[in-house]
Design an enzyme around this catalytic site. Structure first.
Site, short mmCIF file in Angstrom:
data_model
loop_
_atom_site.label_atom_id
_atom_site.label_comp_id
_atom_site.label_asym_id
_atom_site.label_seq_id
_atom_site.Cartn_x
_atom_site.Cartn_y
_atom_site.Cartn_z
N HIS A 1 -48.64 6.35 -20.52
CA HIS A 1 -48.18 7.70 -20.87
C HIS A 1 -48.66 8.58 -19.72
O HIS A 1 -49.79 9.07 -19.73
CB HIS A 1 -48.75 8.15 -22.22
N TYR B 1 -36.56 1.86 -37.77
CA TYR B 1 -37.60 1.14 -38.53
C TYR B 1 -37.28 1.36 -40.00
O TYR B 1 -37.45 2.46 -40.52
CB TYR B 1 -38.99 1.69 -38.17
N GLU C 1 -36.60 -0.54 -25.14
CA GLU C 1 -37.28 0.36 -24.20
C GLU C 1 -37.12 -0.12 -22.76
O GLU C 1 -37.45 -1.26 -22.44
CB GLU C 1 -38.78 0.43 -24.53
N ARG D 1 -36.77 -1.66 -31.54
CA ARG D 1 -36.91 -0.68 -30.46
C ARG D 1 -36.40 -1.34 -29.18
O ARG D 1 -36.60 -2.54 -28.99
CB ARG D 1 -38.37 -0.23 -30.30
N HIS E 1 -47.69 0.87 -34.18
CA HIS E 1 -48.76 0.43 -33.28
C HIS E 1 -49.41 -0.88 -33.75
O HIS E 1 -50.61 -1.07 -33.60
CB HIS E 1 -49.83 1.54 -33.14
N ASP F 1 -74.50 -7.29 -22.90
CA ASP F 1 -74.35 -7.38 -21.44
C ASP F 1 -72.90 -7.52 -20.98
O ASP F 1 -72.64 -7.68 -19.79
CB ASP F 1 -75.14 -8.59 -20.91
N ASP G 1 -43.35 -0.72 -18.91
CA ASP G 1 -43.38 -0.52 -20.37
C ASP G 1 -42.01 -0.93 -20.92
O ASP G 1 -41.04 -0.20 -20.76
CB ASP G 1 -43.68 0.97 -20.64
N HIS H 1 -40.32 8.71 -33.89
CA HIS H 1 -41.04 8.98 -32.65
C HIS H 1 -40.09 9.56 -31.62
O HIS H 1 -38.89 9.67 -31.85
CB HIS H 1 -41.76 7.73 -32.13
N GLU I 1 -36.68 4.88 -25.03
CA GLU I 1 -37.09 3.92 -26.05
C GLU I 1 -36.76 4.32 -27.47
O GLU I 1 -37.65 4.47 -28.31
CB GLU I 1 -38.59 3.62 -25.93
N ASP J 1 -43.33 -5.11 -27.59
CA ASP J 1 -43.53 -3.97 -26.68
C ASP J 1 -44.69 -4.38 -25.78
O ASP J 1 -45.84 -4.41 -26.20
CB ASP J 1 -43.87 -2.72 -27.49
N HIS K 1 -41.38 8.93 -22.40
CA HIS K 1 -42.55 9.59 -21.82
C HIS K 1 -42.54 9.30 -20.33
O HIS K 1 -41.87 8.36 -19.87
CB HIS K 1 -43.85 9.08 -22.48
#
Ligand code: GLY
Ligand code: MN
Ligand code: MN
Length: 438
Positions: free
Chosen positions: A361, A388, A407, A405, A243, A40, A271, A350, A384, A260, A354
């Site tokens: 995105h 790594y 960004e 990173r 991620h 539910d 972002d 990467h 960004e 991030d 974006h």
């Protein structure tokens, strides 16, 4: 909630004019369905971005129908008032109040949609919708077409074309209007405050999720309805997992923490990524890698202006990073060689940004006729770059598990760009000063 409906009305009028100019027809734009999480319990409701962009209406079970023509019309189909359900689930506008409050020409109960479509589609040249996006809607629209065809003996003709509406709206969404920019600035400020709070909270021995909790606290405290995406709070080696979302590790002295995280405010995303030392002081190798990513970001930002190619920022960032990887002893060879072979991708895999807007995105093509599109004033994009560095043969151990990173969100202005996310500290000196002050 007091809502200024004029931007939404203006967008509907513009889209109706575009529909008319491309041959006319009827556009059908449903909002998102409610989705069950388990038994539910539902996922928190989030309206469809296209629907919201054109309506400002947040209830589920609603459909916008635009009829282009000599008298262009906007019709809303929504839930009826229901005193019994409102005791359980809260206020619903109902068609009449929705029409008046949101400035539609007509509004009807959602249960009337299929019958009304058969009428609205008769003798129209085209149907516009998100073809193939929701299989249920594809078949519902096919059924509506068949109902028009069934009236053929009374002279009604069914639309001959089914056209995708998304690219028409995407082109509008790519250039933010003043109402959107006001929200995006506020979203960026709230997220910036959240990153400052995270920097004040993090220390050796705390768990990543304790820092995530501080981010969420600041988002909600600032009026944001939800995070724009799942927050990444990644310490040590986790920062090299692009991620990473488990956010459950104990942070150790001497490590970096990559965060991030950005909030969504009234539908609009922010972002931001910041990377900083858990103990408040960058080590030598951390600082060297950090300054490199910062320089790459500055190079990308310097490319942002009207007329510049979408990809110019990425190319600029890659050049700086590739040279830096050579200078730091992470890669061998010449800059041209590293760029040509793409060996820099071992540490930067990467893209540099974006579009940003209602979706993190955001909607909009990156190429036009096969070429990277030129930026125009009003575009909002992220910048960004990162690096790594996973443990590997030939990689100096001093750099192992450094993941960075940086960004920010950039608005293209008539003569360059404006960074919307300056509330989050970024220089080594500013980060160390804030953290020393904890
Ligand atoms: N947070 C998603 C991204 O940076 O693209
Ligand atoms: Mn991003
Ligand atoms: Mn991000």
């Amino acid at each position: 909630m007091s809502l200024d409906i004029t931007p939404f009305q203006a967008r509907r009028q513009r889209l109706l004019a575009t529909l008319q100019a491309s041959g006319g027809g009827v556009a059908i734009l449903p909002t998102a369905p409610e989705r069950l999480r388990n038994r539910d319990a539902h996922y928190g409701y989030r309206f469809d971005s296209y629907f919201y962009y054109l309506t400002g209406f947040r209830e589920p079970e609603a459909v916008l129908v635009l009829v282009a023509g000599d008298t262009p019309r906007s019709l809303l189909f929504c839930r009826n008032k229901d005193v019994e359900r409102e005791i359980w689930d809260g206020f619903r506008f109902g068609p009449e109040a929705a029409r008046d409050s949101f400035g539609f020409d007509e509004a009807y109960a959602i249960g009337e949609l299929d019958d009304q479509l058969a009428r609205l589609l008769a003798d129209q040249p085209a149907i516009f919708h998100s073809v193939g996006y929701e299989p249920d809607w594809d078949s519902r629209i096919a059924a509506a077409l068949n109902r028009v065809r069934a009236q053929a003996r009374s002279g009604a003709r069914a639309p001959e074309q089914i056209r995708d509406i998304r690219s028409l709206i995407d082109e509008m969404r790519l250039v933010k209007d003043d109402a959107e920019l006001a929200l995006m600035r506020r979203a960026a400020d709230i997220s910036g405050a959240a990153h400052r709070r995270a920097m004040r909270t993090a220390r050796p021995g705390t768990r990543e999720y304790e820092v995530e909790a501080e981010l969420l606290h600041e988002f909600r405290r600032g009026g944001s309805q939800a995070p724009a995406y799942t927050s990444i709070v990644a310490s040590g080696a986790n920062a090299c997992v692009l991620h990473y979302v488990e956010n459950d590790r104990v942070m150790q002295n001497g490590e970096l923490l990559l965060i991030d995280a950005g909030c969504e405010l009234d539908g609009y995303a922010s972002d931001i990524t910041r990377s900083f030392p858990v103990n408040g002081r960058f080590s030598g190798p951390q600082k060297a890698a950090y300054e490199l990513v910062l320089a790459a970001q500055a190079a990308a930002i310097a490319e942002i202006r009207p007329g510049a190619s979408w990809n110019a920022g990425h190319d600029a960032a890659v050049r700086v990073l590739a040279q830096g990887f050579i200078d730091l002893g992470l890669l061998a060879g010449s800059l041209d060689g590293v760029l040509e072979t793409g060996s820099y991708r071992q540490f930067y895999m990467h893209r540099t940004g974006h579009w940003l807007g209602l979706d993190v995105h955001d909607a909009g093509d990156y190429k036009l006729a096969g070429e990277w599109r030129p930026l125009v004033a009003g575009n909002v994009l992220t910048v960004e770059p990162g690096c790594y560095i996973r443990p590997a043969d030939g990689v100096p151990e001093a750099f192992w598990n450094i993941g960075i990173r940086i960004e920010d969100d950039a608005l293209v202005t008539p003569d360059g760009c404006e960074i919307l996310t300056t509330a989050a500290p970024k220089s080594v000196a500013d980060i160390e000063a804030l953290m020393a002050d904890r």
